[in-house]
Design an enzyme around this catalytic site. Structure first.
Site, short mmCIF file in Angstrom:
data_model
loop_
_atom_site.label_atom_id
_atom_site.label_comp_id
_atom_site.label_asym_id
_atom_site.label_seq_id
_atom_site.Cartn_x
_atom_site.Cartn_y
_atom_site.Cartn_z
N LYS A 113 65.83 47.04 74.20
CA LYS A 113 67.19 46.63 73.85
C LYS A 113 67.22 45.68 72.66
O LYS A 113 68.22 45.58 71.96
CB LYS A 113 67.87 45.99 75.06
CG LYS A 113 68.08 47.01 76.17
CD LYS A 113 69.07 46.58 77.21
CE LYS A 113 69.38 47.73 78.18
NZ LYS A 113 68.19 48.17 78.96
C1 LIG Z 1 68.12 49.45 79.55
C2 LIG Z 1 66.80 49.99 79.91
C3 LIG Z 1 66.59 51.36 80.20
C4 LIG Z 1 67.73 52.35 80.24
O1 LIG Z 1 68.27 52.63 78.97
P1 LIG Z 1 69.73 53.27 78.83
O2 LIG Z 1 70.05 53.16 77.40
O3 LIG Z 1 70.63 52.45 79.70
O4 LIG Z 1 69.63 54.69 79.31
C5 LIG Z 1 65.30 51.79 80.46
N1 LIG Z 1 64.26 50.94 80.48
C6 LIG Z 1 64.41 49.61 80.22
C7 LIG Z 1 63.21 48.73 80.27
C8 LIG Z 1 65.68 49.09 79.92
O5 LIG Z 1 65.80 47.77 79.67
#
Ligand SMILES: *Cc1c(COP(=O)(O)O)cnc(C)c1O
Length: 470
Positions: A113
């Site tokens: 993120k």
């Molecule tokens: C947010 C997140 C996901 C999921 O991603 P999306 O964009 O919500 O599908 C998967 N793995 C981790 C470690 C995350 O922080």
């Protein structure tokens, strides 16, 4: 480039107009009017660029209201070796059998993120200065998203962050990541309650339109278009690293929750990046896997949402999914409104017509899911075979990626977090303590800055009112 809503015919808007917004006024999500198509000479040119310049080429197709030199400067400031740990920003690791791991989690909070959020912080600062406005970002977190937002917005001009978290319920590491920040524009509010209480407070405050307007309350949630756009770039970067020529095709496997990450892959594919398959990986919360197997999208209640060992994928509904369905039904806003604005709120589910569902294959999607036992087995096997330690979310992606991998086609599995964030599960799988990056050693001993408050929206509002001005 102008942006439209998935649900309606409203006036198309520019990038800077929608940058600070969540939902469109009609309840839909913003998407560009078209996806620009990349021709062969352009792809060949992009292959030679470094990450920040590649990001500039991709983003400038979608952003025409930030001057090119400014946009390039923002991207160069965002995607540095210093922040992301390597010059490639998203380097590939080779595993066995034509499978690669694309490292997306070497940013400040050790999860993918950061890649979008770090850019969002710089874009927000730029846009708020241009408008001479301030923004008070209000959010609730159970760990990952809140820390990514705080690290992206700390010290930024014009922005303050009020982040609610359940007091004493995050891991000591997650808590220290957030609470050790000493920046005056970051406010950690530890609520006496659970995550749902935090979320309810955010909802209550946001529904008070007068308070919201008077105090410039905003958010950085997963449906923000700029976050999605930032993620399109690393699909290109992964493709260029895994191939030698632009005639080759690749597959991607994506650990998925709110459908943001894989939606960016869908957009890259629509732009003409030679992606054969997009393999969606769910955990026990298989809302999306069920859809891609059956054509029925059935959201879950709180009671049916499992707390798993890949917690960032524990979702009951996928907030970005409407974007894909809009494309799948031929960008028919009326049909999308019928499904998401009417059928879903009324019945909690919808089933696509046979003709609609049939097109999923044209978009390259396949899917499968993974359980706790399979997650542990994948972590153990990867450690044994390659001496590579992966986190539980990445393990879900790798498990599913291996199922769909075909010889001759590189399978790129997106690594979405580092194992150090999920030490308990790593110990359970292989009995070894994952190493932390040096900068995060001992953060639990740093001085902590946070305010404990009751689960009471009025109290939170008072705190915001007292602390939201310089
Ligand atoms: C947010 C997140 C996901 C999921 O991603 P999306 O964009 O919500 O599908 C998967 N793995 C981790 C470690 C995350 O922080």
């Amino acid at each position: 480039m102008r942006y439209i809503s998935t649900r309606g015919p409203g006036t198309p808007r520019s990038f800077s107009e929608i940058l600070l917004e969540g939902l469109a006024p009609d309840g839909g999500l913003y998407l560009p009017q078209t996806y620009p198509r990349i021709d062969a000479p352009t792809l060949a040119h992009w292959r030679k660029l470094d990450y920040a310049d590649l990001a500039f080429e991709v983003l400038s197709l979608y952003i025409d209201d930030i001057a090119a030199p400014q946009l390039r400067a923002l991207l160069r400031k965002t995607y540095t070796e210093q922040v992301f740990g390597s010059a490639q920003i998203v380097p590939l690791k080779t595993l066995q059998g034509g499978v690669f791991l694309q490292a997306l989690s070497n940013g400040p909070t050790l999860a993918f993120k950061d890649i979008a959020m770090q850019l969002l912080g710089n874009l927000f600062e730029h846009e708020l200065a241009r408008r001479s406005e301030v923004l008070n970002v209000l959010g609730a977190t159970s760990g990952d998203t809140g820390s990514a937002a705080e690290y992206a917005l700390r010290g930024k001009g014009g922005v303050r962050v009020f982040m609610l978290s359940p007091h004493g319920r995050m891991s000591p590491f997650q808590q220290a990541q957030m609470f050790s920040l000493q920046d005056p524009n970051i406010h950690n509010i530890a609520i006496d309650g659970v995550f749902d209480d935090c979320q309810d407070i955010v909802k209550t405050v946001s529904q008070d339109l007068e308070f919201k307007r008077a105090h410039h309350i905003g958010s950085v949630n997963s449906i923000n278009w700029a976050r999605l756009l930032a993620q399109v770039v690393y699909y290109f970067a992964g493709y260029f690293q895994a191939t030698r020529s632009d005639t080759e095709v690749v597959d991607f496997a994506v650990p998925s929750g709110n459908f943001g990450n894989i939606c960016a892959g869908h957009i890259a594919r629509c732009m003409g990046l030679p992606i054969r398959r997009l393999a969606l990986a769910s955990n026990e919360n298989d809302v999306l896997d069920e859809f891609f197997r059956t054509g029925t999208y059935r959201v879950r209640g709180a009671g049916q949402t499992h707390a798993t060992s890949s917690p960032s994928m524990d979702i009951s509904k996928a907030s970005n999914f409407e974007r894909f369905i809009f494309d799948l039904v031929g960008r028919d806003a009326q049909r999308t409104r019928e499904l998401f604005g009417s059928a879903l709120p009324r019945r909690g589910e919808f089933a696509l017509e046979h003709d609609e569902f049939k097109r999923v294959g044209d978009f390259g999607f396949v899917s499968a899911s993974s359980t706790h036992a399979q997650r542990l087995a994948t972590i153990a096997q990867t450690w044994k075979r390659s001496r590579v330690m992966i986190d539980p979310h990445t393990a879900d992606g790798l498990k599913v990626g291996r199922e769909f991998a075909q010889s001759g086609v590189p399978m790129i599995v997106l690594e979405t977090a580092l194992p150090a964030k999920f030490a308990d599960t790593i110990r359970e799988a292989i009995g070894i303590e994952p190493q932390r990056p040096a900068a995060l050693l001992g953060i639990e001993q740093l001085p902590m800055r946070f305010k404990v408050m009751p689960a009471d929206a009025q109290a939170v509002k008072r705190y915001i009112a007292q602390n939201c001005r310089p």
